[in-house]
Design a protein around this motif. Structure first.
Motif, PDB file in Angstrom:
ATOM      1  N   ARG A   1       7.255  -0.512   3.473  1.00  0.00           N
ATOM      2  CA  ARG A   1       6.545  -0.666   4.848  1.00  0.00           C
ATOM      3  C   ARG A   1       6.428   0.759   5.285  1.00  0.00           C
ATOM      4  O   ARG A   1       5.643   1.483   5.781  1.00  0.00           O
ATOM      5  N   ALA A   2       7.657   1.598   5.135  1.00  0.00           N
ATOM      6  CA  ALA A   2       7.830   2.815   5.757  1.00  0.00           C
ATOM      7  C   ALA A   2       6.860   4.186   4.745  1.00  0.00           C
ATOM      8  O   ALA A   2       6.152   4.778   5.674  1.00  0.00           O
ATOM      9  N   ALA A   3       6.772   3.768   3.782  1.00  0.00           N
ATOM     10  CA  ALA A   3       5.959   4.951   3.015  1.00  0.00           C
ATOM     11  C   ALA A   3       4.453   4.364   3.192  1.00  0.00           C
ATOM     12  O   ALA A   3       3.590   5.035   3.357  1.00  0.00           O
ATOM     13  N   THR A   4       4.068   3.016   3.855  1.00  0.00           N
ATOM     14  CA  THR A   4       2.535   2.776   3.750  1.00  0.00           C
ATOM     15  C   THR A   4       2.344   3.171   5.314  1.00  0.00           C
ATOM     16  O   THR A   4       1.344   3.677   5.568  1.00  0.00           O
ATOM     17  N   MET A   5       3.253   3.348   6.346  1.00  0.00           N
ATOM     18  CA  MET A   5       2.882   3.930   7.616  1.00  0.00           C
ATOM     19  C   MET A   5       2.750   5.383   7.470  1.00  0.00           C
ATOM     20  O   MET A   5       1.847   6.086   7.930  1.00  0.00           O
TER      21      MET A   5
END
Length: 537
Positions: free
Chosen positions: A364-368
């Motif tokens: 989720r963090a990498a997607t953000m």
């Protein structure tokens, strides 16, 4: 077809689009045969609109014996009955356009199926014939009778050559059922221009070009030179091992030859005849950012997948290096970058980042971080549900690389999407049977219906992130400033009005100044490990 006034450079729809990859076999099944199809996709288009994407890319649905799940094409201008009809394709495109979605279709120009009419004619015609000249047929070397023409290996394992009964060999950089075209033969180029026009006339908005770096081989087909400590191979990351390792510079006479760019210059002139900013995106596993940038010069492709982002480990420095290297490489050619974390050929990034809660938090963090960058982002079906790689039991595996090498292959990222219900097929299609690849028995909490009712779900997070992205995607600066975070484990950058922080470390860190717009996980005062945040100001 109509030629309108060109869209001002920088305003084309694809430059900042979020595109959702649909693996046609595994998205939605309308008829209960356990395999996804075009009517199934059409029925789920409102879901993609509500998710907040701008376009969908659909993997090959053309007539095919399905030895490589559609990437072995027998007829480029028809739909395989497994997936529907041409009328179904037309309905899908029209429905998508009514919902404000663009449609990108997959084009497979490096090779055809061995059941394509041209290849069948080549086998029947014999050595030296015009029919054989459309593919790469060669004799054994004079000094090595009975052996393949050179030492090249298939991406799927084993020799890249198969011998036919009259003694000649044909080249296949992938499966033996996928003979490579000879793109030095003008007939091949003419045929594919016709294919482009066929689908452009039916309204598609763009093409994802499979193996875009591979169509032209080095003249002479010399042996691959292997350096000390190296092994023969293509370097294409199709399995877990390769998908997590950066390619190294190596001798590759089968890939990325200068003449391939002549093909795309010709195609670009065709697309430019049509209105609506029709586009091409290259699947080009090049060895350097500079080589990738050559595919997106102003008179060639519009985009090229940025696999360096996908290959980067969970590391603030690695992410910063990819951002800087990508933007520096494309700046001289005036192109827009693309960013991607998963697709149908690699291990899902939730699993690559460690799996479980930690892997999902990092995903989720990498997607953000990806969604905040300038340019376009590509999502792979199911990542918005936080799906992990599935350990498909050997008796159910269907990837040709599994049969040729014994390696696990790509089936684990291709398991059909769960939509609803308590047991397989989880609303993927009518009936109660497992689909073409079996779904895990513990996906009850992972499907779309369950996550749509949970405000803290990964699906809710994706919807929020995509909605927030729309507020600055096209108006924010195309420049990215990497900031000093004060910690080597924190990625910090600013794009226009948004500051992005990603904590890749193991301890909480202070949030940068600014109004918190969105976070990938719970945030109180500090930014927890494996979490990203967008801040205004």
């Amino acid at each position: 077809m109509a030629l309108n006034d060109p869209t001002p450079t920088g305003a084309e729809w694809w430059r900042h689009a979020v595109t959702y990859q649909v693996y046609v076999r595994s998205f939605a099944d309308s008829d209960g045969d356990g395999v996804g199809d075009l009517p199934g996709i059409t029925s789920r288009l409102p879901y993609l609109r509500d998710l907040g994407v701008d376009a969908l890319w659909i993997t090959p649905f053309y007539t095919s014996p399905q030895h490589d799940h559609g990437y072995d094409v027998a007829d480029y201008c028809d739909v395989d009955p497994l997936f529907g009809t041409l009328a179904d394709a037309d309905t899908l495109v029209a429905t998508a356009h009514d919902l404000g979605l663009k449609v990108i279709v997959d084009l497979v120009p490096n090779h055809s199926s061995n059941e394509h009419a041209w290849f069948q004619a080549a086998l029947a015609a014999g050595p030296g014939s015009p029919e054989r000249a459309r593919y790469i047929f060669r004799d054994s070397p004079a000094d090595r009778p009975g052996e393949p023409p050179n030492n090249w290996l298939s991406v799927f394992g084993g020799p890249a050559w198969t011998q036919v009964p009259d003694g000649q060999w044909y080249l296949h950089l992938f499966d033996s059922t996928q003979p490579d075209f000879d793109w030095r033969n003008p007939e091949v180029g003419e045929m594919f221009v016709d294919v482009l026009r066929f689908w452009l006339d039916r309204g598609v908005d763009g093409f994802r070009v499979d193996v875009a770096h591979g169509m032209v081989k080095e003249d002479g087909l010399r042996d691959q030179v292997v350096g000390e400590g190296e092994e023969l191979g293509s370097g294409a990351p199709i399995n877990e091992e390769h998908s997590m390792v950066e390619r190294t510079l190596r001798d590759e006479p089968m890939w990325d030859q200068p003449e391939v760019h002549d093909v795309y210059r010709r195609w670009r002139t065709v697309l430019d005849e049509y209105d609506g900013d029709r586009m091409m995106v290259a699947e080009a596993w090049t060895q350097t950012p500079e080589s990738m940038a050559r595919f997106v010069r102003p008179d060639e492709m519009h985009q090229s997948f940025n696999f360096a982002w996908l290959l980067a480990p969970w590391s603030a420095k690695a992410f910063a290096d990819v951002i800087t290297g990508t933007l520096e490489a494309i700046a001289p050619v005036g192109a827009s970058p693309t960013w991607v974390l998963s697709n149908h050929d690699v291990v899902r990034h939730t699993t690559r980042y460690g799996g479980g809660e930690r892997g999902l938090a990092r995903a989720r963090a990498a997607t953000m971080a990806m969604l905040a960058l300038p340019g376009s982002s590509y999502l792979y079906q199911g990542e918005e549900l936080g799906l992990e790689q599935v350990d498909v039991e050997p008796e159910f595996r269907q990837d040709p690389s599994w049969f040729r090498t014994g390696e696990v292959g790509r089936d684990g990222c291709r398991v059909p999407v769960p939509w609803s219900g308590d047991t397989p097929p989880y609303g993927f299609g009518p009936g109660t049977e497992q689909p073409w690849l079996p779904q895990p028995l513990d996906w009850k909490a992972m499907h779309v219906e369950a996550q749509a009712a949970d405000p803290d779900s990964t699906l809710a997070f994706y919807r929020s992130a995509l909605a927030a992205r729309r507020t600055f995607a096209t108006t924010g600066s195309d420049d990215v400033e990497i900031l000093d975070s004060g910690s080597p484990e924190v990625l910090l950058f600013r794009r226009g009005p948004v500051t992005v922080a990603v904590n890749c470390g193991s301890e909480p860190v202070a949030l940068p100044p600014g109004e918190l717009l969105l976070a990938s996980g719970p945030v109180v005062a500090d930014l927890p490990p494996d979490t990203a945040a967008w801040l205004a100001g």
